[in-house]
Design a protein around this motif. Structure first.
Motif, PDB file in Angstrom:
ATOM      1  N   GLU A 121       0.798  -1.219   0.000  1.00 46.84           N
ATOM      2  CA  GLU A 121       0.000   0.000   0.000  1.00 46.84           C
ATOM      3  C   GLU A 121       0.839   1.283   0.000  1.00 46.84           C
ATOM      4  O   GLU A 121       0.580   2.206  -0.785  1.00 46.84           O
ATOM      5  N   ALA A 122       1.827   1.375   0.877  1.00 44.14           N
ATOM      6  CA  ALA A 122       2.613   2.609   0.963  1.00 44.14           C
ATOM      7  C   ALA A 122       3.352   2.870  -0.338  1.00 44.14           C
ATOM      8  O   ALA A 122       3.396   4.015  -0.831  1.00 44.14           O
ATOM      9  N   LEU A 125       0.847   3.992  -3.147  1.00 42.24           N
ATOM     10  CA  LEU A 125       0.461   5.402  -3.043  1.00 42.24           C
ATOM     11  C   LEU A 125       1.570   6.317  -3.543  1.00 42.24           C
ATOM     12  O   LEU A 125       1.319   7.308  -4.235  1.00 42.24           O
ATOM     13  N   VAL A 230      -7.122   9.512  -2.331  1.00 42.85           N
ATOM     14  CA  VAL A 230      -7.163   9.413  -0.869  1.00 42.85           C
ATOM     15  C   VAL A 230      -7.962   8.191  -0.423  1.00 42.85           C
ATOM     16  O   VAL A 230      -7.601   7.510   0.533  1.00 42.85           O
ATOM     17  N   THR A 246      -6.128   6.553   9.994  1.00 46.23           N
ATOM     18  CA  THR A 246      -5.312   6.258   8.816  1.00 46.23           C
ATOM     19  C   THR A 246      -5.696   7.169   7.658  1.00 46.23           C
ATOM     20  O   THR A 246      -4.831   7.674   6.923  1.00 46.23           O
ATOM     21  N   THR A 247      -6.988   7.411   7.500  1.00 41.79           N
ATOM     22  CA  THR A 247      -7.459   8.308   6.443  1.00 41.79           C
ATOM     23  C   THR A 247      -6.926   9.718   6.641  1.00 41.79           C
ATOM     24  O   THR A 247      -6.452  10.357   5.688  1.00 41.79           O
ATOM     25  N   ARG A 249      -4.259  10.631   8.263  1.00 39.87           N
ATOM     26  CA  ARG A 249      -2.804  10.631   8.003  1.00 39.87           C
ATOM     27  C   ARG A 249      -2.520  10.587   6.509  1.00 39.87           C
ATOM     28  O   ARG A 249      -1.577  11.222   6.024  1.00 39.87           O
ATOM     29  N   ARG A 250      -3.330   9.836   5.783  1.00 40.18           N
ATOM     30  CA  ARG A 250      -3.136   9.749   4.332  1.00 40.18           C
ATOM     31  C   ARG A 250      -3.359  11.103   3.675  1.00 40.18           C
ATOM     32  O   ARG A 250      -2.606  11.509   2.787  1.00 40.18           O
ATOM     33  N   ARG A 253      -0.290  13.195   4.465  1.00 40.16           N
ATOM     34  CA  ARG A 253       0.916  12.740   3.766  1.00 40.16           C
ATOM     35  C   ARG A 253       0.850  13.073   2.276  1.00 40.16           C
ATOM     36  O   ARG A 253       1.822  13.551   1.692  1.00 40.16           O
TER      37      ARG A 253
END
Length: 299
Positions: A121-122, A125, A230, A246-247, A249-250, A253
Motif C-alpha cells: 500500500e505505501a 500510493l 485518498v 489512517t485516512t 494521516r493519508r 501525507r
C-alpha cells in the motif's frame, strides 16, 4: 470474430445508460469495423475491463502490440483523446494514431494486468502520486475540457435529488455541498487533471515503469484530482479499527508530498466520496454506498 462484452461492462451499462441508448447492442459490429479498418489482429478482450468502455488487446499490421478502446459518447472519449494527445506520453499512455474515429482509440499497449495496486500500500500510493504529479500541466489554449466547477455543479444537482427524503444521507450531502461552495469561492487554479485517478488507473509500462490510463479529463485545481486517490482501497480502510485515523494521516501525507493544501484536499475528498456514495445508492450498489458514506463521515 466471436465477441461478447465483459459482464462488468454489461452490468454498468444497464445501471447508467439512458433509455434508448443502443451502444452496447451495436458494439460487436463497431469492434469488427474498427479492427478491419486498421488491419488489426485481435488477441483478446481485457476482462474484467472497465465500467464505461471496452478494451481489446490487438496487434497492428506490423505486429506491434496495441490496445483498441471503444467507448460511448457519454463517456467523453474525444475528451480523453485530446488529453492524451496533450500529455503526449508524459505520465500517461500514448495515442497510436492521428486519424480519429469517434469513440474509438488506438493506444500504446501497457501491461493491463499489472497496476500499482499490486504493490504494498505505501509503495503503491507513492508511485501513483508520482505519476499523477506529471499529469498536472497547463491545459491547451482555448481548450474545451469541462471544468471542475461545471462537473461538480452537475454532480451537486444529482446529489440533492438523490438525498431527497433520506434523513441518513442528508447531513453528509449538506456538508459536501457547503464545502464545494467554499472551495469554488475564488480564482480557480487551472491545471489539466486526470479526473478519475486511482491506483487501478496506473499500469506498468515499458517506456517508463508506470503510466496513467483512462482519464476523464477536467480542468481545475490539483486537490480535486488527488482527492480520489485518498480513498483508494476504501474497503481495506473500513476494515481497519484505525481506519479513520489512517485516512486523516493519508490526507496529510499526500498533501505534503504533492504540495497541495491539506484543507482543500480534505474538502474535495469529502465531496467526491459523498457524490460517489449517493450515486452508488441510486443505482442499487448498496455495499459500495455504505463503504463510501462511512468513509465520508471520517473525513
Amino acid at each position: 470474430m466471436a465477441f461478447e462484452p465483459p459482464r462488468r461492462l454489461i452490468r454498468a451499462f444497464g445501471e447508467t445508460a439512458p433509455g434508448g441508448d443502443d451502444w452496447l447492442a451495436t458494439l460487436p459490429e463497431a469492434v469488427e469495423r474498427a479492427v478491419a479498418v486498421r488491419e488489426l489482429t485481435v488477441e483478446r478482450v481485457q476482462v474484467p475491463g472497465g465500467r464505461s468502455s471496452l478494451v481489446v488487446l490487438v496487434r497492428t499490421a506490423d505486429g506491434a502490440p496495441a490496445v483498441l478502446k471503444l467507448a460511448p459518447r457519454r463517456a467523453r472519449p474525444e475528451s480523453e483523446r485530446a488529453a492524451l494527445a496533450h500529455w503526449d506520453g508524459r505520465g500517461a499512455v500514448q495515442v497510436r494514431e492521428e486519424a480519429a474515429e469517434e469513440g474509438v482509440l488506438l493506444l500504446e499497449r501497457l501491461h493491463p494486468d499489472v497496476s500499482v495496486r499490486s504493490l504494498p500500500e505505501a509503495k503503491a500510493l507513492l508511485e501513483a502520486a508520482g505519476t499523477l504529479r506529471r499529469l498536472w500541466v497547463e491545459p491547451p489554449v482555448s481548450h474545451t475540457f469541462e471544468t471542475v466547477a461545471e462537473r461538480t455543479g452537475r454532480q451537486a444537482e444529482a446529489m440533492r435529488a438523490g438525498a431527497a427524503g433520506d434523513a441518513e444521507v442528508a447531513p453528509l450531502v449538506d456538508a459536501a455541498l457547503a464545502v464545494r461552495e467554499e472551495l469554488l469561492d475564488g480564482p480557480p487554479e487551472e491545471r489539466l487533471l486526470h479526473g478519475t485517478f486511482r491506483q487501478s488507473k496506473v499500469l506498468a509500462g515499458d517506456r517508463v515503469p508506470w503510466l496513467a490510463v483512462g482519464p476523464d479529463p477536467v480542468v481545475g485545481e490539483s486537490a480535486f484530482d488527488l482527492a480520489r486517490l485518498v480513498r483508494d482501497r476504501v474497503e481495506d480502510l473500513i476494515a481497519q479499527p484505525s481506519g479513520a485515523s489512517t485516512t486523516r494521516r493519508r490526507i496529510k501525507r499526500l498533501a505534503e508530498s504533492l504540495e497541495v493544501d491539506q484543507e482543500r484536499l480534505r474538502g474535495w475528498t469529502l465531496f467526491r466520496a459523498v457524490e460517489s456514495g449517493v450515486r452508488a445508492r441510486r443505482v442499487g450498489r448498496e455495499r459500495d454506498a455504505e463503504l463510501l458514506l462511512e468513509f465520508a463521515g471520517w473525513v
